[in-house]
Design a protein around this motif. Sequence first.
Motif, PDB file in Angstrom:
ATOM      1  N   ILE A  67     -19.460  61.087  -7.378  1.00 55.77           N
ATOM      2  CA  ILE A  67     -19.606  60.545  -6.205  1.00 55.77           C
ATOM      3  C   ILE A  67     -18.022  58.727  -5.999  1.00 55.77           C
ATOM      4  CG2 ILE A  67     -21.583  59.603  -4.458  1.00 55.77           C
ATOM      5  CD1 ILE A  67     -23.574  60.598  -6.227  1.00 55.77           C
ATOM      6  N   HIS A  68     -17.412  59.239  -4.795  1.00 59.20           N
ATOM      7  CA  HIS A  68     -16.978  58.567  -3.596  1.00 59.20           C
ATOM      8  C   HIS A  68     -17.826  57.617  -2.928  1.00 59.20           C
ATOM      9  CE1 HIS A  68     -13.646  59.778  -6.628  1.00 59.20           C
ATOM     10  NE2 HIS A  68     -13.932  61.005  -6.466  1.00 59.20           N
ATOM     11  N   VAL A  69     -17.423  56.557  -2.943  1.00 57.99           N
ATOM     12  CA  VAL A  69     -18.399  55.762  -2.296  1.00 57.99           C
ATOM     13  C   VAL A  69     -17.561  54.118  -1.069  1.00 57.99           C
ATOM     14  CG1 VAL A  69     -20.705  56.072  -2.795  1.00 57.99           C
ATOM     15  CG2 VAL A  69     -19.565  54.181  -3.297  1.00 57.99           C
ATOM     16  N   VAL A  70     -17.603  53.802  -0.015  1.00 58.58           N
ATOM     17  CA  VAL A  70     -17.475  52.527   0.589  1.00 58.58           C
ATOM     18  C   VAL A  70     -18.613  52.071   0.457  1.00 58.58           C
ATOM     19  CG1 VAL A  70     -16.601  51.251   2.480  1.00 58.58           C
ATOM     20  CG2 VAL A  70     -15.482  53.953   1.432  1.00 58.58           C
ATOM     21  N   ALA A  71     -18.883  50.951  -0.478  1.00 58.98           N
ATOM     22  CA  ALA A  71     -19.743  50.041  -0.205  1.00 58.98           C
ATOM     23  C   ALA A  71     -19.978  49.160   1.058  1.00 58.98           C
ATOM     24  CB  ALA A  71     -20.596  49.360  -1.135  1.00 58.98           C
ATOM     25  N   ARG A  72     -21.101  48.344   1.123  1.00 56.00           N
ATOM     26  CA  ARG A  72     -21.547  47.237   2.566  1.00 56.00           C
ATOM     27  C   ARG A  72     -21.198  46.157   1.667  1.00 56.00           C
ATOM     28  NH1 ARG A  72     -23.305  49.525   7.063  1.00 56.00           N
ATOM     29  NH2 ARG A  72     -24.464  51.449   6.554  1.00 56.00           N
ATOM     30  N   TYR A  73     -20.826  45.883   2.349  1.00 56.13           N
ATOM     31  CA  TYR A  73     -20.041  43.452   1.692  1.00 56.13           C
ATOM     32  C   TYR A  73     -21.959  43.015   2.158  1.00 56.13           C
ATOM     33  CZ  TYR A  73     -18.643  39.133   1.298  1.00 56.13           C
ATOM     34  OH  TYR A  73     -18.497  37.266   0.486  1.00 56.13           O
ATOM     35  N   ASN A  74     -21.806  42.501   0.912  1.00 54.93           N
ATOM     36  CA  ASN A  74     -22.910  41.127   1.510  1.00 54.93           C
ATOM     37  C   ASN A  74     -22.438  39.990   0.733  1.00 54.93           C
ATOM     38  OD1 ASN A  74     -24.332  41.506  -0.744  1.00 54.93           O
ATOM     39  ND2 ASN A  74     -25.381  43.731   0.299  1.00 54.93           N
ATOM     40  N   ALA A  75     -22.845  39.287   0.767  1.00 53.04           N
ATOM     41  CA  ALA A  75     -22.980  37.951   0.175  1.00 53.04           C
ATOM     42  C   ALA A  75     -22.694  37.538  -1.760  1.00 53.04           C
ATOM     43  CB  ALA A  75     -23.671  36.339   0.897  1.00 53.04           C
ATOM     44  N   ASP A  76     -24.273  38.028  -1.675  1.00 47.93           N
ATOM     45  CA  ASP A  76     -24.691  38.859  -3.219  1.00 47.93           C
ATOM     46  C   ASP A  76     -24.280  39.785  -3.693  1.00 47.93           C
ATOM     47  OD1 ASP A  76     -26.960  39.600  -1.980  1.00 47.93           O
ATOM     48  OD2 ASP A  76     -28.231  39.010  -2.843  1.00 47.93           O
ATOM     49  N   VAL A  77     -23.183  40.703  -2.753  1.00 48.43           N
ATOM     50  CA  VAL A  77     -22.412  42.074  -3.521  1.00 48.43           C
ATOM     51  C   VAL A  77     -22.489  42.523  -5.258  1.00 48.43           C
ATOM     52  CG1 VAL A  77     -20.585  41.690  -2.934  1.00 48.43           C
ATOM     53  CG2 VAL A  77     -21.459  44.225  -2.668  1.00 48.43           C
ATOM     54  N   ASP A  78     -23.446  43.942  -6.052  1.00 48.89           N
ATOM     55  CA  ASP A  78     -23.402  43.324  -7.384  1.00 48.89           C
ATOM     56  C   ASP A  78     -23.104  45.172  -7.351  1.00 48.89           C
ATOM     57  OD1 ASP A  78     -23.880  44.394  -9.537  1.00 48.89           O
ATOM     58  OD2 ASP A  78     -25.640  43.017  -9.784  1.00 48.89           O
ATOM     59  N   LEU A  79     -21.797  45.508  -7.166  1.00 48.37           N
ATOM     60  CA  LEU A  79     -21.121  46.698  -7.247  1.00 48.37           C
ATOM     61  C   LEU A  79     -22.246  47.356  -8.547  1.00 48.37           C
ATOM     62  CD1 LEU A  79     -17.150  46.140  -6.823  1.00 48.37           C
ATOM     63  CD2 LEU A  79     -19.308  46.145  -5.505  1.00 48.37           C
ATOM     64  N   GLU A  80     -21.960  46.781  -9.832  1.00 49.86           N
ATOM     65  CA  GLU A  80     -23.085  47.422 -10.688  1.00 49.86           C
ATOM     66  C   GLU A  80     -24.010  48.075 -10.171  1.00 49.86           C
ATOM     67  OE1 GLU A  80     -23.483  46.439 -15.401  1.00 49.86           O
ATOM     68  OE2 GLU A  80     -21.741  45.868 -14.355  1.00 49.86           O
ATOM     69  N   ARG A  81     -24.588  47.511 -10.153  1.00 49.91           N
ATOM     70  CA  ARG A  81     -26.362  47.258  -8.912  1.00 49.91           C
ATOM     71  C   ARG A  81     -26.259  48.887  -8.116  1.00 49.91           C
ATOM     72  NH1 ARG A  81     -28.664  46.075  -5.098  1.00 49.91           N
ATOM     73  NH2 ARG A  81     -27.717  44.317  -3.855  1.00 49.91           N
ATOM     74  N   ILE A  82     -25.120  48.466  -7.084  1.00 51.50           N
ATOM     75  CA  ILE A  82     -25.306  49.404  -6.354  1.00 51.50           C
ATOM     76  C   ILE A  82     -24.503  51.128  -6.902  1.00 51.50           C
ATOM     77  CG2 ILE A  82     -23.677  50.251  -3.974  1.00 51.50           C
ATOM     78  CD1 ILE A  82     -23.354  47.524  -3.309  1.00 51.50           C
ATOM     79  N   ALA A  83     -23.831  50.934  -7.669  1.00 48.41           N
ATOM     80  CA  ALA A  83     -23.752  52.452  -8.679  1.00 48.41           C
ATOM     81  C   ALA A  83     -24.486  52.440  -9.131  1.00 48.41           C
ATOM     82  CB  ALA A  83     -22.504  51.966 -10.052  1.00 48.41           C
ATOM     83  N   GLY A  84     -25.497  51.840  -9.709  1.00 51.77           N
ATOM     84  CA  GLY A  84     -26.566  52.701 -10.169  1.00 51.77           C
ATOM     85  C   GLY A  84     -27.510  52.918  -8.960  1.00 51.77           C
ATOM     86  N   ARG A  85     -27.473  52.656  -8.269  1.00 51.37           N
ATOM     87  CA  ARG A  85     -29.131  53.085  -7.139  1.00 51.37           C
ATOM     88  C   ARG A  85     -28.525  54.750  -6.916  1.00 51.37           C
ATOM     89  NH1 ARG A  85     -31.292  48.783  -3.514  1.00 51.37           N
ATOM     90  NH2 ARG A  85     -31.941  48.287  -5.481  1.00 51.37           N
ATOM     91  N   VAL A  86     -26.713  54.522  -6.303  1.00 54.93           N
ATOM     92  CA  VAL A  86     -26.122  56.085  -6.462  1.00 54.93           C
ATOM     93  C   VAL A  86     -27.054  57.015  -6.894  1.00 54.93           C
ATOM     94  CG1 VAL A  86     -24.001  56.794  -5.047  1.00 54.93           C
ATOM     95  CG2 VAL A  86     -24.778  54.575  -4.120  1.00 54.93           C
TER      96      VAL A  86
END
Length: 111
Positions: A67-86
């Motif tokens: 899965i290839h994604v574009v994440a939304r930016y926010n002040a506390d962006v955590d890419l590992e957490r985002i990937a885990g949620r996806v």
Amino acid sequence: MMEMEPQARSTLDPFEIARAVADTVRAVPEIADLGSGRYSEAATYGPSGRVHGVVVREEPTGLLIEIHVVARYNADVDLERIAGRVRERTKEALARHAVSARVDVFIEDIV
């Protein structure tokens, strides 16, 4: 060493799986969109078109979904957490279709 879970063969075709995954991933709040692939097109092709951002293929060890994604930016962006949620949401959606797969998430950009 990573343990591989046993994987059953799906009765859905790869295109149907890719569509279900794309719909699930787009509903994740931290995801702005699906990506197109960094060095080659990331897509699954079917009789009625293609699903960008999701690659579904059979490997010797079972089904693999990229899965290839574009994440939304926010002040506390955590890419590992985002990937885990996806990954978690995708596996939940696949389970509803009795599909088991290894899920790899690639965050291509942040907007």
